[in-house]
Enzyme design. Structure first.
Site, mmCIF file in Angstrom:
data_model
loop_
_atom_site.group_PDB
_atom_site.id
_atom_site.type_symbol
_atom_site.label_atom_id
_atom_site.label_comp_id
_atom_site.label_asym_id
_atom_site.label_seq_id
_atom_site.Cartn_x
_atom_site.Cartn_y
_atom_site.Cartn_z
ATOM 1 N N GLU A 157 43.897 -1.084 40.178
ATOM 2 C CA GLU A 157 43.145 -1.136 41.441
ATOM 3 C C GLU A 157 44.048 -1.692 42.537
ATOM 4 O OE1 GLU A 157 38.596 -2.260 42.645
ATOM 5 O OE2 GLU A 157 39.743 -3.811 41.639
ATOM 6 N N GLY B 37 41.800 -12.638 39.475
ATOM 7 C CA GLY B 37 41.096 -13.365 38.426
ATOM 8 C C GLY B 37 40.919 -12.518 37.181
ATOM 9 N N ALA B 38 40.567 -11.254 37.389
ATOM 10 C CA ALA B 38 40.355 -10.330 36.268
ATOM 11 C C ALA B 38 40.196 -8.930 36.835
ATOM 12 C CB ALA B 38 39.122 -10.737 35.455
ATOM 13 N N MET B 39 40.134 -7.943 35.927
ATOM 14 C CA MET B 39 39.981 -6.542 36.339
ATOM 15 C C MET B 39 39.072 -5.828 35.357
ATOM 16 S SD MET B 39 40.514 -4.081 38.357
ATOM 17 C CE MET B 39 40.010 -2.367 38.174
ATOM 18 N N ASN C 256 38.568 -3.013 33.883
ATOM 19 C CA ASN C 256 38.881 -1.804 33.121
ATOM 20 C C ASN C 256 37.772 -1.537 32.109
ATOM 21 O OD1 ASN C 256 41.561 -1.966 34.351
ATOM 22 N ND2 ASN C 256 41.954 -3.564 32.843
ATOM 23 N N GLU D 298 33.054 -9.535 35.449
ATOM 24 C CA GLU D 298 33.677 -8.310 34.937
ATOM 25 C C GLU D 298 32.730 -7.537 34.029
ATOM 26 O OE1 GLU D 298 36.297 -7.529 36.475
ATOM 27 O OE2 GLU D 298 36.529 -9.530 37.347
ATOM 28 N N HIS E 110 30.456 -5.379 35.994
ATOM 29 C CA HIS E 110 31.131 -4.180 36.478
ATOM 30 C C HIS E 110 31.052 -3.021 35.487
ATOM 31 C CE1 HIS E 110 32.910 -5.002 40.312
ATOM 32 N NE2 HIS E 110 33.659 -6.006 39.903
ATOM 33 N N GLU F 270 32.068 -5.110 44.421
ATOM 34 C CA GLU F 270 32.432 -6.494 44.132
ATOM 35 C C GLU F 270 31.291 -7.469 44.408
ATOM 36 O OE1 GLU F 270 34.859 -7.160 42.464
ATOM 37 O OE2 GLU F 270 36.109 -5.383 42.689
#
Length: 850
Positions: A123, A268-270, A272, A303, A306, A325
């Site tokens: 991203e 912080g994080a993603m 996926n 996350e 998401h 977000e």
């Protein structure tokens, strides 16, 4: 390397993508890897388009059986595709570079065992750094990854990890294997992932609402496994699964759920799909504050949210990034409050997220939540406090506006209709309108399409007996952002009772326009404190009437509940930042009340704001004396709070950061060498580095001590800490060496560069950095032109001469801005924000002069 929205729209009209079959060879050395991509897609016959591919070298391009000349169709960023058929097969054989910037396929070598660890971060536009791809979120497709890598590695992707289909002995004794992952569901390319290396894992599972048993994994590097608290991560994950499946009316959409702590991560994080990557700093090597533990919990839940909002249903274009977000941010705090031990997460939200939002929203670069995103560069600079924190705050206001049950009913219908598709904001708003019966067009226009934060002030009249004769809420806005908005909020009345501030009355109402009368409060006795926006439902700055301000100053620590206390903390901070009250008064307020604060995140935020106030907002003639006195008070507080408490650890860390007098540095040195101690305080390795950095910045330790400490802790954490300490050495020679390393050579990884930047700017005497003001303005255009966005932003923001807090700095910045294009550059935006910080500091110092 940019992609405009117009180009993306045109490409989406021309093509529809069915699948990618990506083959990667990770055994070709430490610079590049092999990347072969086979794409099946349909197109308007006879049309032409391009596919994105940032490559080291393109070996061949074959379109529908016809070999295209790579030198003609590829420029290292895009590959042109002419004369398309109705159904197309594309094959691109290329080499792509490993990255050390936290973007694309990032390569890291663990200094403990020299093992290689890879992970992807895609991203916004960086899946094109690993394979050829139509890089835009609305061209979803199925992805199949086949990976050749050293046989002793573990590989993780969006689909479950298969058994290797082939193992090939190596000439040097190192075998390599081939893993072929199953095809994914239809995903946007930015949530695909590959994590590869000798990561170790802990396994568990969770039962979903539809009866499936979903495998869970938590991963980290081998050298960190001893610190990994996997049980806590699994517990939070199960609580999140339970809460989100119930709220969303939709089972978890993927086959498994892995969470991987990876090195040198930029965020912080993603999210996926099924393979979340998380900042490795969340693996705690020693004692950490409750604030850090809570932040990790919120990140885990964010996350996970998401997986539904972002991965299952994805925005069509990046102008809806805020919704992606903000929704995850709102839901993570809601889940924490309602289904985990972190039931005070709304206090943290008010203290951390909203303060970020208010700060961002008062910058000259503020923008509507629903921002116009014209190209990828716009997206990269919009990962900000508006997109995350203001958006989540306004979502919370929307929930209050339409009702919690109605909100979730609309969300459930949204997921039901749009699973595996791309949507726009209007798709969600339609469902919320149906569920609530409210017309949200005007609400959306005022809240989502305009910028700025309103201020709410009580206007109270009382008679001689102390009874309220009239009560109004006055709403105002700054001239640059004049919109007045509707607010759903509560007014709280608080009295001091048996030494505590206790709520005695609450009135919830709609506020709209410049003045809102509240007749329901007429006739009640004026309380000791009136708190607008009680329970923090609205997004607005609030002010206290004179009696309430006096009560807050005397009794801030006496609030029975943490959330109203945090709102008063926030009001005091706003007033100090806005130059309405003297900065030293805010310093006094913190030091008089912080030891009684029960919420770890609030302590963390207040101590950060204390450091900012001392560095920038206290008048120059008072700064040294006030800073020394503040550090002395923090050390006294560290000894007065319970031994081993969270507050004690935070006070010691803050004391070390602020220490500047001989006596204070003596204390830091004694803590580090063990000749002095504090009951309950464990000086672990991470704290040792913070104490050493304090001594280095204070001129009490140099490179030899840093080298000795690095020998003791030659880990990734240790190398980052050593880089900070080295750049903090307060000599002209050390600063010159750090500048050369960061700005001139530019060879540091993202993590080491961030540490060096932090160390370079850590000085007790800002005059040491004065020679770099002009060098900075000379260097940054080239930095932005030649570095990736992540590295450039670290330098442009981190090395800006903010500590030269003078009008001359503002004037030089204005001169620099005048030479830049008026619109459309990330550099212009960052520089405007830099300038605003100094201009605000000058106004605050003026208010503090008396």
């Amino acid at each position: 390397m940019n992609l405009t929205r117009a180009e993306a729209r045109e490409r989406a009209k021309l093509i529809s993508v069915e699948s990618y079959d990506v083959s990667l060879d990770l055994t070709q050395g430490d610079k590049v890897f092999g990347s072969t991509t086979a794409v099946k897609f349909s197109a308007r016959p006879g049309s032409s388009t391009f596919i994105d591919a940032i490559t080291h070298k393109v070996h061949s391009v074959m379109l529908n059986g016809l070999e295209l000349d790579p030198a003609e169709v590829s420029d290292g960023v895009r590959i042109q595709l002419p004369y398309l058929a109705a159904e197309n097969d594309l094959l691109v054989v290329a080499e792509a570079p490993y990255m050390n910037t936290g973007e694309g396929l990032h390569r890291f070598v663990d200094p403990v065992d020299n093992e290689v660890y890879l992970y992807t971060q895609f991203e916004v536009p960086d899946s094109r750094r690993m394979f050829a791809v139509f890089e835009q979120p609305d061209l979803k497709a199925s992805f199949t990854f086949t990976v050749t890598a050293p046989s002793h590695w573990n590989l993780v992707s969006n689909s479950p990890t298969p058994v290797p289909i082939e193992t090939i002995p190596g000439e040097d004794g190192g075998a390599r294997s081939v893993w072929e992952f199953a095809a994914t569901p239809r995903l946007s390319s930015y949530v695909t992932a590959l994590i590869a290396g000798p990561y170790q894992s802990v396994r568990s599972e969770v039962k979903c609402a539809d009866g499936r048993v979903v495998p869970l994994g938590v991963f980290a590097r081998k050298s960190l496994m001893q610190y990994l608290d996997a049980d806590n991560i699994f517990e939070l994950t199960r609580q999140g699964f339970e809460f989100f499946e119930a709220q969303f009316g939709c089972p978890y959409p993927f086959a498994k759920y892995d969470q991987l702590f990876v090195p040198e991560f930029n965020a912080g994080a993603m999210e996926n799909a099924g393979a979340v990557t998380i900042l490795e700093g969340y693996v705690f090597r020693g004692k950490v504050t409750g604030a850090q533990v809570e932040r990790r919990a919120i990140t885990v839940l964010h996350e996970l949210a998401h997986m539904w909002f972002g991965d299952l249903v994805t925005m069509r274009w990046w102008n809806d990034l805020w919704l992606n977000e903000s929704f995850a941010e709102y839901m993570s705090h809601l889940a924490a409050v309602e289904n985990t031990e972190f039931d005070h997460a709304w206090t943290t939200f008010a203290s951390v997220e909203k303060s970020w939002a208010y700060r961002q929203d008062q910058l000259p670069t503020t923008h509507p939540i629903f921002a116009e995103i014209n190209d990828l560069q716009d997206v990269e600079v919009n990962f900000d406090g508006i997109t995350y924190a203001k958006g989540a705050s306004v979502l919370r206001q929307l929930v209050a506006w339409v009702g919690p049950e109605q909100f979730m009913s609309g969300v459930r219908e949204y997921f039901s209709k749009h699973a595996w598709q791309n949507t726009e904001l209007s798709d969600l708003m339609v469902e919320l309108e149906k569920a609530s019966g409210r017309d949200l067009d005007e609400w959306g226009r005022l809240w989502l399409e305009t910028a700025g934060v309103n201020t709410l002030t009580p206007d109270v009249a009382v008679d001689s007996s102390g009874a309220i004769t009239s009560f109004s809420i006055v709403q105002s806005a700054v001239a640059e952002q004049p919109t007045l908005r509707p607010h759903r909020l509560a007014v709280g009345f608080y009295d001091v009772t048996d030494g505590q501030l206790v709520r005695v009355h609450r009135e919830e109402l709609d506020v709209d326009g410049e003045r809102t009368e509240v007749p329901a409060l007429a006739g009640l006795r004026q309380p000791d404190l009136i708190l607008l926006n009680d329970d923090d439902l609205a997004y607005a700055k609030v002010r206290l009437d004179p009696k309430s301000l006096a009560t807050a100053t005397a009794h801030l620590k006496d609030f029975r509940e943490s959330l109203p206390r945090t709102l008063v903390w926030g009001s005091a901070w706003d007033a100090a930042r806005d130059g309405e009250t003297p900065a030293r008064g805010y310093v006094d307020l913190i030091l008089a009340n912080i030891a009684s604060e029960s919420d770890s995140s609030v302590i963390l935020v207040q101590l950060r704001q204390l450091a900012t106030t001392l560095s920038y907002y206290v008048a120059e003639e008072h700064r040294e004396k006030t800073s020394v006195a503040a550090a002395d008070t923090l050390w006294d507080l560290a000894g007065s709070v319970p031994a081993g408490s969270d507050a004690q650890l935070q006070f010691v860390k803050s004391f070390a950061l602020l220490a500047r007098s001989d006596g204070q540095l003596d204390t830091v040195a004694a803590l580090l060498d063990g000749s002095a101690s504090l009951a309950g305080l464990t000086v672990d390795q991470d704290l040792r580095w913070e104490l050493l950095a304090s001594l280095v910045a204070g001129g009490r330790a140099g490179q030899d001590r840093i080298d000795a400490e690095l020998e003791r802790d030659n880990t990734a954490n240790g190398q980052n800490a050593a880089a900070l300490a080295k750049a903090a050495i307060p000599t002209a020679e050390a600063k010159a060496a750090a500048w050369d390393s960061i700005v001139v050579k530019g060879e540091l990884s993202n993590a080491l560069q961030a540490s060096a930047v932090a160390g370079f700017t850590r000085v007790l005497d800002p005059a040491l950095l004065a020679p770099y003001t002009e060098k900075y303005f000379d260097a940054v255009p080239g930095i932005v032109a030649n570095r990736t966005h992540a590295l450039a932003q670290q330098i442009v923001v981190g090395l800006y001469p903010a500590q030269q807090t003078t009008q001359a700095t503002v004037d030089r910045t204005d001169e620099f801005l005048a030479a830049l294009p008026e619109e459309g550059t990330a550099l212009r935006r960052m520089m405007l924000e830099n300038r605003d910080g100094v201009a605000r500091a000058l106004r605050a110092r003026e208010a503090d002069v008396g």
